[in-house]
Structures are given as structure tokens and as C-alpha cells.
Design an enzyme around this catalytic site. Sequence first.
Site, mmCIF file in Angstrom:
data_model
loop_
_atom_site.group_PDB
_atom_site.id
_atom_site.type_symbol
_atom_site.label_atom_id
_atom_site.label_comp_id
_atom_site.label_asym_id
_atom_site.label_seq_id
_atom_site.Cartn_x
_atom_site.Cartn_y
_atom_site.Cartn_z
ATOM 1 N N VAL A 44 -19.355 -10.748 -26.615
ATOM 2 C CA VAL A 44 -18.736 -9.470 -25.729
ATOM 3 C C VAL A 44 -18.344 -10.166 -24.241
ATOM 4 C CG1 VAL A 44 -18.901 -7.140 -24.316
ATOM 5 C CG2 VAL A 44 -19.748 -7.527 -26.600
ATOM 6 N N GLU A 97 -46.990 -13.065 -31.995
ATOM 7 C CA GLU A 97 -46.634 -13.974 -31.406
ATOM 8 C C GLU A 97 -46.655 -13.943 -29.887
ATOM 9 O OE1 GLU A 97 -41.406 -14.029 -32.759
ATOM 10 O OE2 GLU A 97 -41.223 -13.126 -30.516
ATOM 11 N N LYS A 98 -46.290 -14.827 -29.065
ATOM 12 C CA LYS A 98 -46.688 -14.352 -27.577
ATOM 13 C C LYS A 98 -46.031 -13.585 -27.135
ATOM 14 C CE LYS A 98 -46.214 -17.500 -23.319
ATOM 15 N NZ LYS A 98 -47.850 -17.187 -23.053
ATOM 16 N N HIS A 156 -32.858 -13.046 -19.466
ATOM 17 C CA HIS A 156 -31.857 -13.635 -20.842
ATOM 18 C C HIS A 156 -30.902 -14.727 -20.389
ATOM 19 C CE1 HIS A 156 -29.667 -12.276 -25.188
ATOM 20 N NE2 HIS A 156 -29.075 -13.001 -23.833
ATOM 21 N N GLY A 196 -39.508 -2.062 -34.849
ATOM 22 C CA GLY A 196 -40.431 -1.619 -33.965
ATOM 23 C C GLY A 196 -41.364 -1.153 -33.980
ATOM 24 N N LYS A 214 -47.451 -8.661 -35.701
ATOM 25 C CA LYS A 214 -46.664 -7.581 -36.353
ATOM 26 C C LYS A 214 -46.237 -7.799 -37.726
ATOM 27 C CE LYS A 214 -42.293 -9.794 -35.512
ATOM 28 N NZ LYS A 214 -41.928 -10.682 -34.819
ATOM 29 N N ASN A 242 -26.371 -15.480 -32.141
ATOM 30 C CA ASN A 242 -25.400 -15.377 -32.864
ATOM 31 C C ASN A 242 -23.911 -15.831 -33.613
ATOM 32 O OD1 ASN A 242 -27.162 -13.106 -31.997
ATOM 33 N ND2 ASN A 242 -26.210 -12.809 -30.018
ATOM 34 N N ARG A 247 -20.899 -15.302 -34.294
ATOM 35 C CA ARG A 247 -19.826 -14.021 -33.816
ATOM 36 C C ARG A 247 -18.732 -14.482 -31.978
ATOM 37 N NH1 ARG A 247 -22.339 -10.586 -30.106
ATOM 38 N NH2 ARG A 247 -24.359 -10.116 -30.989
#
Lengths: 458, 77
Positions: A295, A200-201, A208, A165, A158, A290, A292
Site C-alpha cells: 500500500v 521468541e524475545k 517498524h 494469537g 508460543k 511481503n 507483493r
Amino acid sequence: MLNKLLVANRGEIAVRIIRAARDLGIATVAVYSDADATALHVQLADEAVNIGPPAAKKSYLNIPAILKAAADTGCDSIHPGYGFLAENAGFSDAVTAAGLIFVGPSGDAIRLMGDKVAARSAAHAAGVPIVPGSLGRVDGIDAARHILIDTGFPVMIKAAAGGGGRGIRIANSLPEFEQAFPQAEAEALAAFGDGGLYMEKVITKARHIEVQILADGADAIHCFERECSLQRRRQKVWEEAPSRALTPRLRDELCSSAVRLARAVNYSGAGTVEYLYDEDADRFYFIEMNTRIQVEHPVTEMITGIDLVAEMLCIAGGEPLRIRQSDVTVKGHAIEVRLNAEDPARDFAPFPGTVDSLRIPGGPGVRFDSMLYPGYTVPPFYDSLLAKLIVHAETREAAITRMARALSELQIDGLKTTKPLFQALAADATVQAGDFHTRWLEGWLETHASRLTPSLEP
Amino acid sequence: MPAIHSPLPGTFYRSASPDKPPYKTDGDTVAVGDVIGLIEVMKSFHEVKSEVAGTGLKFVTDNEEPVMAGAILAELS
């Protein structure tokens, strides 16, 4: 304790925050754009202030207008909700600089976790497993070959200066890698004026799983995990807790690692540490934190009985954590689905419009977080989330049955919604077995999407 | 006077992104199927294609202006 709270958001989360504040006896001020004058959060707050035109950048992202509304109404605090300014470090700083309390972490904590490389380093330093790869930039192809020992194949190369992306290559074997690495270096230099690369692998099949954190700047606790593997275009659509994939030992390791990270960065407020869980390898890896409320926070509230938004408000008001880790226990299973104003039979095309009539599900173990009411017109300017339907039951199997029951009670006339998707998922054998990963739903949709039309209501 | 209407409610954009030139400018000639702008609805973007042909294009909706479905975006002489 806070006295008067400005809610710098709209939609269901603004309603959720106003409810939590009112339960604690805190006065509330809503802000709204020209498109939201009749919105539910405006009706439910003690006061409401118009902060500008429909476009979010002229209203809900307009920091001076929000700070002025807080000053004009005598607020002592601001809750950012999620989205909009919730993870804007400059906003947290500006609220604090104006002499107000930001209900969330410091600008520095938001900045640290918002920087992917810095967050990865912080996690690594706190002993949280990270996706195998380079810790920073790779120093030439010899160093890169050494990193392959950890990553294996496929591996992602990357561009350090890339984003969204761009500048990403995947190598599936050593010969591919030997060819791709110098190419990626030359490309990055040409495209970004910077030949720096990361590695990165690539984790092809993972769940998730995320851990809910509460922290007061000195101490931190976890409220167990949520699994959000059912995703479409990287957007979560169905979330549940606990995850059926974790053993008690692994759950303990995962949750403890999240607490270690929160403590290491002196975190304050509610936060979520997100992981990928590679079930075949039985390993989990940190992705991001995150800073915050999320949702899907209600599924955690349903299994633990904790009001996460109320705890955020208490922490912001200067109280130390009111809950000890040993007091947090899991009871039963909870599932949330996101009802969006989208037509699942037409590739989830957005469907703003007016709610003609509304029948909200109820009964034991059912919760409906929404800003809808009959006659409400959903404006086209913001995201498509209309409501979250959350169910709780003794077991996962009973929760899925209850979800199907609640969905059959739900009727939103005048709009197309994602309800048919969730009816089909609740009836699907793979979902019932809990045997999925983050790429599963997109494959399933290719063969099932055209059949997702509304079924007859009872 | 022939007109080009917004097929959807949302926010009207005259170019594909802020750093791109507008699809069309006042005075242009328009053919059926020409893209004259974008409508953003709930964070997704949809091209607005003209269903009429004509000359002397004149925009009546500004860039980034909110519109209702059916609103007139531009007129042709």
C-alpha cells in the site's frame, strides 16, 4: 514486454496498476464484482469483465473466474495488486499453469516467505538478524533455558500448532518462566494435540522499518527504507521515508541485509522485507517478507523517482533490472496517510456511503492515489481504504507542513474519513519530533480520539 | 407485519462463524434485543439486534447475502 494485462484487484491499487500499464503501452483488462460496476478501475481500463457477486470469495478471490476472464480477453499476464490473491501461492501457480505471466514471484517463493518458520530460517541463513529465540521447536526445558541466554526477558512461549494469537504466554522472569513453560507444553498438547513450543524475545518498544526490494531472479537491489511505526490495531496509518531513526551506517546494514535475503531466495519482482528496530538497543530484527507491492509504495517512489509498479511489469515481461543500485538515490522526505471510510470520533466505525462532492489537493509535491469521484458510492463489502495522500518535500519538517496544507485542501463530502486523525497527528509535537514506536498511536488515541471531529474547511 | 431491518449496508450472516449454529431459525420467538445475525461492513462485524418482539420468525434474507441499510432481514407474524 507484456501485451495485455489483467488486473485482479479493485480500488485504488487497481487504478494505480492500470495507470502504470498504460504508461508502458500495455493494454489493460479490469475485473469487477456486481458491487463495482461503476468503479473507477472499470472506467479506466481498456476492457472490463464481471467476475461475480459482491462477496470477495465469489469474485476477487474466485481463481477460475479470473483465469477465464484472462483467457476470454486474450491477456498474457495478471497483476494481483495487494490483498485478495496477491500472496496466494496457489494463484501464482495457477496463473503460470494457464500459460500466463504472474506479475510477482513464483508460487514457491510466496510459499517460503508465507511460512513464518521457513522465512525465519531463510533469513537467518542469509545472515539477516532475526528476533532472538528458537530457530524451530524447543527440545525440552533444558534447551529452553539455554535459549533464554539470547532472549532475556520478557520472553514469549508460543505453541507451534497455535495461530492467531492462541497458545501464547509471556514470562517476565526466570521463576515465571519455570512455571509457564511446562504449563504451556501441557496446554498446547491438550488444545492442539501437539506439545511443540517456540520461544521468541518480546520486543516491547520498536519502530517498524521496512526495505523495498526490486529483483529479477538473478540480481536484486534495494530502494531504501520506509518507516511505518504509526499503527492502529497493527494497521499502518501513516508511512514515511526515509526513517529519521537510522544512521547512515545502520541504513546501509539494514538495506544490504534485505538484498542478501532477496538474492538468497532468487526473488523476482517487487518485495518488502520488514523489520523491527529496537532503538534503545540499536538493533534491527527481521519480521517477514511481503511478496507483493505494498500500500505504502508511493513514499519510496517519491524519494527515489522510481515507478515501482512499472518496474514490476518490466521484470515480469522478462527484462533484467533496468536500475543499478548506484542509480538509486534518496531525495528529500515523503509521507503517506491512509484515508479510510471510518469515523475516528466513533472508534473508527466503518462509514460506507456516497461521495457528494470532492476537492482533491494539488500543487507541488502532492500526490493523491484514489478511486474516488463525485457521485461514487463506496460499497460496504471491501476494505475501507479510499485514498492515499502522499506529499514530498526537501525535509521531514517541510513534508509535515505540506501534509497539513494538503489535508486542509482535501474535502470529501458525504463520508466520514480519517482525515481529522491526520490533521491532529501533523500538528502533534511527538509526531513532529518523529519520536514514536509501534504502540505509540494507540496510547495517544485513548486521550485524543474523542476530539477527532472534522474541523472547519477553509 | 413487524420486521427486523438491517441497520447498516453490508453482508448478512445468520451465525457468528461458519462452524456455529444460526442465532435464530424460522419459527422462533424473538424478544427485543435478541441477536438475529451479523452484518459485515468493510471487514468489521456488527450484531443485528431485534427492535421488535414477536413469534413465527421468518428470514427473508439468506445467509451471506448482500443487503442495503434498511433492508428487511426477517419478518414476524
